[in-house]
Design an enzyme around this catalytic site. Structure first.
Site, PDB file in Angstrom:
ATOM      1  N   ARG A  67       0.832  -1.200   0.000  1.00 32.84           N
ATOM      2  CA  ARG A  67       0.000   0.000   0.000  1.00 32.84           C
ATOM      3  C   ARG A  67       0.868   1.252   0.000  1.00 32.84           C
ATOM      4  O   ARG A  67       1.302   1.735   1.063  1.00 32.84           O
ATOM      5  CB  ARG A  67      -0.907  -0.002   1.226  1.00 32.84           C
ATOM      6  CG  ARG A  67      -1.805   1.203   1.396  1.00 32.84           C
ATOM      7  CD  ARG A  67      -2.837   1.363   0.326  1.00 32.84           C
ATOM      8  NE  ARG A  67      -3.817   0.266   0.400  1.00 32.84           N
ATOM      9  CZ  ARG A  67      -4.681   0.040  -0.572  1.00 32.84           C
ATOM     10  NH1 ARG A  67      -4.668   0.777  -1.685  1.00 32.84           N
ATOM     11  NH2 ARG A  67      -5.534  -0.960  -0.468  1.00 32.84           N
ATOM     12  N   ARG A  90       1.180  -6.397  -9.823  1.00 31.08           N
ATOM     13  CA  ARG A  90       1.632  -5.803  -8.557  1.00 31.08           C
ATOM     14  C   ARG A  90       1.743  -6.824  -7.434  1.00 31.08           C
ATOM     15  O   ARG A  90       2.249  -6.507  -6.356  1.00 31.08           O
ATOM     16  CB  ARG A  90       0.703  -4.660  -8.135  1.00 31.08           C
ATOM     17  CG  ARG A  90      -0.713  -5.082  -7.827  1.00 31.08           C
ATOM     18  CD  ARG A  90      -1.550  -3.898  -7.380  1.00 31.08           C
ATOM     19  NE  ARG A  90      -2.917  -4.298  -7.040  1.00 31.08           N
ATOM     20  CZ  ARG A  90      -3.742  -3.546  -6.301  1.00 31.08           C
ATOM     21  NH1 ARG A  90      -3.337  -2.392  -5.808  1.00 31.08           N
ATOM     22  NH2 ARG A  90      -4.967  -3.978  -6.053  1.00 31.08           N
ATOM     23  N   HIS A 168       0.391   3.644 -10.375  1.00 29.34           N
ATOM     24  CA  HIS A 168      -0.533   4.087  -9.317  1.00 29.34           C
ATOM     25  C   HIS A 168       0.240   4.830  -8.222  1.00 29.34           C
ATOM     26  O   HIS A 168       0.232   4.476  -7.057  1.00 29.34           O
ATOM     27  CB  HIS A 168      -1.231   2.860  -8.746  1.00 29.34           C
ATOM     28  CG  HIS A 168      -2.480   3.122  -7.976  1.00 29.34           C
ATOM     29  ND1 HIS A 168      -2.504   3.922  -6.857  1.00 29.34           N
ATOM     30  CD2 HIS A 168      -3.741   2.680  -8.157  1.00 29.34           C
ATOM     31  CE1 HIS A 168      -3.731   3.942  -6.379  1.00 29.34           C
ATOM     32  NE2 HIS A 168      -4.506   3.218  -7.156  1.00 29.34           N
ATOM     33  N   ASP A 213     -12.103  10.247  -6.782  1.00 29.25           N
ATOM     34  CA  ASP A 213     -11.683   9.060  -7.534  1.00 29.25           C
ATOM     35  C   ASP A 213     -12.103   9.290  -8.987  1.00 29.25           C
ATOM     36  O   ASP A 213     -13.176   8.886  -9.414  1.00 29.25           O
ATOM     37  CB  ASP A 213     -12.359   7.808  -6.953  1.00 29.25           C
ATOM     38  CG  ASP A 213     -11.743   6.519  -7.482  1.00 29.25           C
ATOM     39  OD1 ASP A 213     -12.080   5.450  -6.945  1.00 29.25           O
ATOM     40  OD2 ASP A 213     -10.941   6.601  -8.444  1.00 29.25           O
ATOM     41  N   GLU A 272      -2.085   9.281 -11.058  1.00 28.93           N
ATOM     42  CA  GLU A 272      -1.611   8.070 -11.719  1.00 28.93           C
ATOM     43  C   GLU A 272      -1.572   8.243 -13.236  1.00 28.93           C
ATOM     44  O   GLU A 272      -2.617   8.457 -13.857  1.00 28.93           O
ATOM     45  CB  GLU A 272      -2.544   6.917 -11.346  1.00 28.93           C
ATOM     46  CG  GLU A 272      -2.818   6.800  -9.844  1.00 28.93           C
ATOM     47  CD  GLU A 272      -4.054   5.988  -9.519  1.00 28.93           C
ATOM     48  OE1 GLU A 272      -4.708   6.283  -8.495  1.00 28.93           O
ATOM     49  OE2 GLU A 272      -4.404   5.098 -10.332  1.00 28.93           O
TER      50      GLU A 272
HETATM   51  O1  TA6 Z   1      -6.757   4.353  -8.660  1.00 29.07           O
HETATM   52  C1  TA6 Z   1      -7.870   4.608  -7.898  1.00 29.07           C
HETATM   53  C2  TA6 Z   1      -8.465   3.292  -7.437  1.00 29.07           C
HETATM   54  O2  TA6 Z   1      -8.861   2.522  -8.515  1.00 29.07           O
HETATM   55  C3  TA6 Z   1      -9.578   3.554  -6.435  1.00 29.07           C
HETATM   56  O3  TA6 Z   1     -10.845   3.236  -6.960  1.00 29.07           O
HETATM   57  C4  TA6 Z   1      -9.208   2.702  -5.226  1.00 29.07           C
HETATM   58  O4  TA6 Z   1      -9.782   1.473  -5.254  1.00 29.07           O
HETATM   59  C5  TA6 Z   1      -7.699   2.639  -5.354  1.00 29.07           C
HETATM   60  O5  TA6 Z   1      -7.453   2.534  -6.721  1.00 29.07           O
HETATM   61  C6  TA6 Z   1      -6.986   1.590  -4.554  1.00 29.07           C
HETATM   62  O6  TA6 Z   1      -7.209   0.334  -5.059  1.00 29.07           O
HETATM   63  P1  TA6 Z   1      -6.594  -0.959  -4.294  1.00 29.07           P
HETATM   64  O7  TA6 Z   1      -7.006  -2.128  -5.148  1.00 29.07           O
HETATM   65  O8  TA6 Z   1      -5.113  -0.770  -4.238  1.00 29.07           O
HETATM   66  O9  TA6 Z   1      -7.193  -0.956  -2.911  1.00 29.07           O
END
Ligand code: TA6
EC number: 5.1.3.15
Length: 315
Positions: A67, A90, A168, A213, A272
């Site tokens: 994370r 990932r 991301h 988002d 991103e």
């Molecule tokens: O990039 C934004 C997003 O798609 C959000 O909708 C949120 O879910 C975030 O990514 C994090 O996603 P994750 O799968 O890492 O919890």
């Protein structure tokens, strides 16, 4: 920094004993990349200040993605397909690419590493396409961080494949309510909080006061994040990645994420570089390249030292 201790590339163990590579530049900047996920987890400037956000609750335990830092979303962004959220790259173990094809670069820096990911038998069951994903992570002499992805369709069955993609990136910011994003004004975006409905952004810089988002479509190749308190501007340059996703979970979503601290949303922002709206399609033998370059510029908007429009319009 004394030269004898200076190693541009160092292989070592990181969190949970996972393999990581540390990149260092002579002026003091550094970066760290885990083979797990091909995941950049640290980028520091030549003052040793961390520029990326990694949650204090991040787990470095497969199959959970780390994370923070720069997760690589491939071959699927978010839930745009039948795979797990953000695809599988990932949470796979990448290898060191010992024989990467030549890399057109004008950087003299030795602080880079080449990684490679190929699908496992298990991956081919869920995504039946042969590919080679080569990732170069590099630090420039000036401390900029560069990620260059090259995805090649290595199928021998003559079949093309399509994918969506994102770097991301979690930027570390002083206070989310004091941050502005420049370069996305007046653009269309899909709002993930409103069933991906399409809207047009207003004319001013983007500021934050609640969960966001959004997938901005066909953006300029340069975007700036201004952090007044830290007197810092992040400049994001991207090629081969037409879209940009902006995400902050704010308080409720933050509480709902086990690997994210309740208040950590105040100190991070994801911007991103992505290819989401139009999936990338590769015929056998074809290769796609997606380049991201991040700079952390000491600045202060109000002092006029750095006018974002000047940043966005300069080369
Ligand atoms: O990039 C934004 C997003 O798609 C959000 O909708 C949120 O879910 C975030 O990514 C994090 O996603 P994750 O799968 O890492 O919890």
């Amino acid at each position: 920094m004394s030269t004898e201790k200076f190693l541009p590339v160092e292989f070592c163990k990181g969190n949970n004993g996972l393999d990581k590579v540390v990149l260092r530049e002579s002026r003091g900047s550094s970066a760290e990349v885990y083979l797990y996920g091909g995941h950049v987890t640290s980028w520091k400037n030549d003052h040793g200040e961390e520029l990326l956000f990694v949650s204090s609750k991040a787990t470095f335990k497969p199959p959970k993605a780390i994370r923070g830092g720069i997760p690589i979303c491939f071959p699927q962004f978010a839930s745009l397909g039948s795979l797990e959220s953000h695809g599988f790259a990932r949470n796979r173990f990448w290898s060191i690419d010992t024989d990467p094809p030549a890399f057109p670069t004008n950087s003299s820096s030795k602080a880079y590493i080449d990684l490679i990911l190929r699908p496992s038998e298990e991956d081919l069951k869920i995504w039946p396409h042969s590919f080679e994903f080569r990732l170069r992570v590099a630090l420039t002499p000036g401390g900029d961080l560069m990620l260059i992805s090259r995805v090649r369709n290595t199928s021998t069955d003559g079949k093309p494949f399509s994918f969506t993609f994102a770097y991301h990136t979690y930027f570390s910011v002083s206070d989310i309510s004091e941050v502005r994003v420049e370069g996305l004004e007046t653009l269309d975006y899909l709002d993930n909080l409103q069933n991906k409905e399409r809207f047009t952004e207003q004319g001013d810089a983007i500021t934050f006061e609640s969960e966001v988002d959004k997938i901005y479509l066909s953006t300029p190749t340069k975007i700036a994040i201004l952090d007044h308190e830290k007197k810092r501007t992040f400049v994001i340059r991207k090629d081969g990645l037409p879209d940009a996703v902006v995400w902050n979970p704010w308080d409720k979503k933050a509480k709902a994420m086990a690997d994210f601290g309740d208040d950590e949303y105040k100190h991070m922002l994801c911007v991103e570089a992505a290819a989401v709206e139009k999936p990338i399609t590769l015929k056998p033998g074809e290769e796609w390249k997606g380049r991201l370059e991040l700079s952390g510029v000491p600045s202060s908007y109000c002092s006029g030292q750095l006018d974002p429009q000047k940043v966005l319009s300069s080369s």
